[in-house]
Design a protein around this motif. Structure first.
Motif, short mmCIF file in Angstrom:
data_model
loop_
_atom_site.label_atom_id
_atom_site.label_comp_id
_atom_site.label_asym_id
_atom_site.label_seq_id
_atom_site.Cartn_x
_atom_site.Cartn_y
_atom_site.Cartn_z
N LEU A 190 4.04 5.59 -14.81
CA LEU A 190 5.47 5.34 -14.94
C LEU A 190 5.72 3.85 -14.87
O LEU A 190 4.93 3.10 -14.29
N ARG A 191 6.81 3.42 -15.43
CA ARG A 191 7.12 2.00 -15.44
C ARG A 191 7.32 1.49 -14.01
O ARG A 191 8.11 2.04 -13.25
N GLY A 192 6.59 0.46 -13.65
CA GLY A 192 6.69 -0.12 -12.32
C GLY A 192 5.97 0.67 -11.25
O GLY A 192 5.99 0.28 -10.07
N MET A 193 5.29 1.74 -11.64
CA MET A 193 4.69 2.66 -10.66
C MET A 193 3.61 2.01 -9.81
O MET A 193 3.57 2.20 -8.59
N VAL A 194 2.71 1.25 -10.43
CA VAL A 194 1.56 0.74 -9.68
C VAL A 194 2.00 -0.21 -8.58
O VAL A 194 1.50 -0.14 -7.44
N ARG A 195 2.95 -1.07 -8.83
CA ARG A 195 3.40 -2.02 -7.81
C ARG A 195 4.10 -1.29 -6.66
O ARG A 195 4.00 -1.70 -5.50
N LEU A 196 4.81 -0.20 -6.96
CA LEU A 196 5.44 0.60 -5.91
C LEU A 196 4.39 1.33 -5.08
O LEU A 196 4.50 1.43 -3.84
N VAL A 197 3.35 1.85 -5.74
CA VAL A 197 2.25 2.49 -5.02
C VAL A 197 1.58 1.49 -4.08
O VAL A 197 1.34 1.77 -2.89
N VAL A 198 1.28 0.29 -4.61
CA VAL A 198 0.60 -0.72 -3.79
C VAL A 198 1.47 -1.12 -2.60
O VAL A 198 1.00 -1.21 -1.45
N GLY A 199 2.76 -1.36 -2.84
CA GLY A 199 3.65 -1.75 -1.76
C GLY A 199 3.72 -0.70 -0.66
O GLY A 199 3.75 -1.03 0.54
N THR A 200 3.71 0.57 -1.05
CA THR A 200 3.78 1.64 -0.07
C THR A 200 2.45 1.82 0.66
O THR A 200 2.42 2.08 1.88
N LEU A 201 1.34 1.69 -0.07
CA LEU A 201 0.03 1.74 0.59
C LEU A 201 -0.13 0.60 1.59
O LEU A 201 -0.73 0.78 2.66
#
Length: 269
Positions: A190-201
Motif C-alpha cells: 500500500l502507498r506509504g505502507m513500509v514507512r508506517l510499518v517501520v515506524g511502528t516496529l
C-alpha cells in the motif's frame, strides 16, 4: 519495440517517482531524457511501483516503447550520458509488446536503513537513531506480518486503494555493525505502507508497544493506531521480481515482433 529499463536513483531531491504537476519527479526527468535521446515527441514510461518523496530505488523497472529496435547497450549508454548523477540506467532488456513492469511483477522488496552512529555520509540514505532499539523484539513483531493479510492499519487515509490485502513473505531486521537494515518483501504494498510499518516496529523496539499490541493494532484495521511513518531517507525500493524465465521468454517474443517488422519492410519481388 518495448524495452525494460533497470533504473536506480537517489530520491532526495525528487517528489517521488510518478509524474505530478509543479513538482520534479524521477519519471519526468527520465521521460525528458528519452525524448531528447531518441527524438520523440511523446514518451509513456511505466514503472514497476511508485516511490514517495525522498525515497530511493536501487532497482526500479520501467518499460518504454521505442519506434525501432536498438542494441540494449546503446540505449543504456545514450541515456546514462545525459541523465543527472542521481539517476542511472542498468540493465536494458528487450521484451514482447504486452510485457508490463507493474502487472507482470510477482513481488517487490524494500529495505529500510538505520544508522546508530552519526555519519555525515549517510544523512541522505539512512535514519539516525541515537539509541539502539531492541532488535530481537522487532524481529519477533515482524514475524506477525507474515501471519496476517489485511494491512488497513498501515494505509494512508486518503489513498485510492480498492483493498488492503498484501501477502508478505519476508520481514526481518539485520545488524551490520552500527547499522540496522529492515527487509520486507510482498506481492504488493500500500502507498506509504513500509514507512508506517517501520515506524511502528521501532515503537516495539523502544518499548512503547508489545508484540501482542503490534498484532492487535493490525487486526483492528484502524489507521489511527499506527505509529508515525519513519523518515523517507532510509527507504529503498530494493528489488522487483518477475516469474521464472520471464525475461528469456520475453526476448523470444521481442525477436518474433522484430522479425515480423523486417518482413513487412522488405520490398516485394
Amino acid at each position: 519495440m518495448r524495452y525494460f529499463l533497470e533504473v536506480a536513483y537517489d530520491g532526495t531531491r525528487f517528489h517521488g517517482w510518478q509524474l505530478q504537476p509543479n513538482a520534479l519527479t524521477v519519471q519526468e526527468v527520465l521521460d525528458d531524457c528519452l525524448r531528447r535521446v531518441f527524438r520523440l515527441t511523446q514518451v509513456e514510461t511505466v514503472g514497476s511501483g511508485r516511490t514517495d518523496t525522498g525515497v530511493h530505488a536501487s532497482q526500479q523497472w520501467v518499460h518504454v516503447d521505442l519506434p525501432q529496435a536498438y542494441y540494449p547497450e546503446e540505449i543504456q549508454h545514450r541515456l546514462n550520458r545525459i541523465l543527472p548523477p542521481d539517476i542511472s540506467v542498468g540493465q536494458v532488456l528487450p521484451v514482447g509488446p504486452e510485457a508490463h513492469t507493474r502487472f507482470d511483477a510477482t513481488s517487490r522488496a524494500y529495505e529500510y536503513c538505520i544508522t546508530l552512529e552519526k555519519n555525515p555520509f549517510l544523512v541522505r540514505h539512512a535514519y539516525y537513531l541515537s539509541r539502539k532499539p531492541d532488535v530481537a523484539l522487532m524481529n519477533e513483531a515482524a514475524q506477525v506480518l507474515l501471519q496476517l493479510e489485511d494491512f488497513t492499519t498501515f494505509s494512508k487515509v486518503k489513498g485510492d486503494t480498492k483493498h488492503y490485502r498484501c501477502a508478505i513473505t519476508q520481514a526481518f531486521w539485520q545488524e551490520n555493525g552500527p547499522q540496522l537494515v529492515f527487509t520486507i518483501k510482498a506481492n504488493r504494498f500500500l502507498r506509504g505502507m513500509v514507512r508506517l510499518v517501520v515506524g511502528t516496529l521501532l515503537d516495539v523496539g523502544k518499548g512503547k508497544l508489545t508484540v501482542a499490541q503490534f498484532r492487535h493494532l493490525i487486526e483492528r484495521q484502524d489507521r489511527s493506531l499506527a505509529s508515525g511513518a519513519a523518515p523517507a531517507q532510509g527507504l529503498f525500493l530494493h528489488r522487483v521480481e518477475y516469474p521464472e524465465n520471464y525475461f528469456a521468454q520475453q526476448r523470444v517474443l521481442f525477436e518474433e515482433v522484430l522479425a515480423a517488422q523486417v518482413r513487412t519492410e522488405e520490398p516485394s519481388s
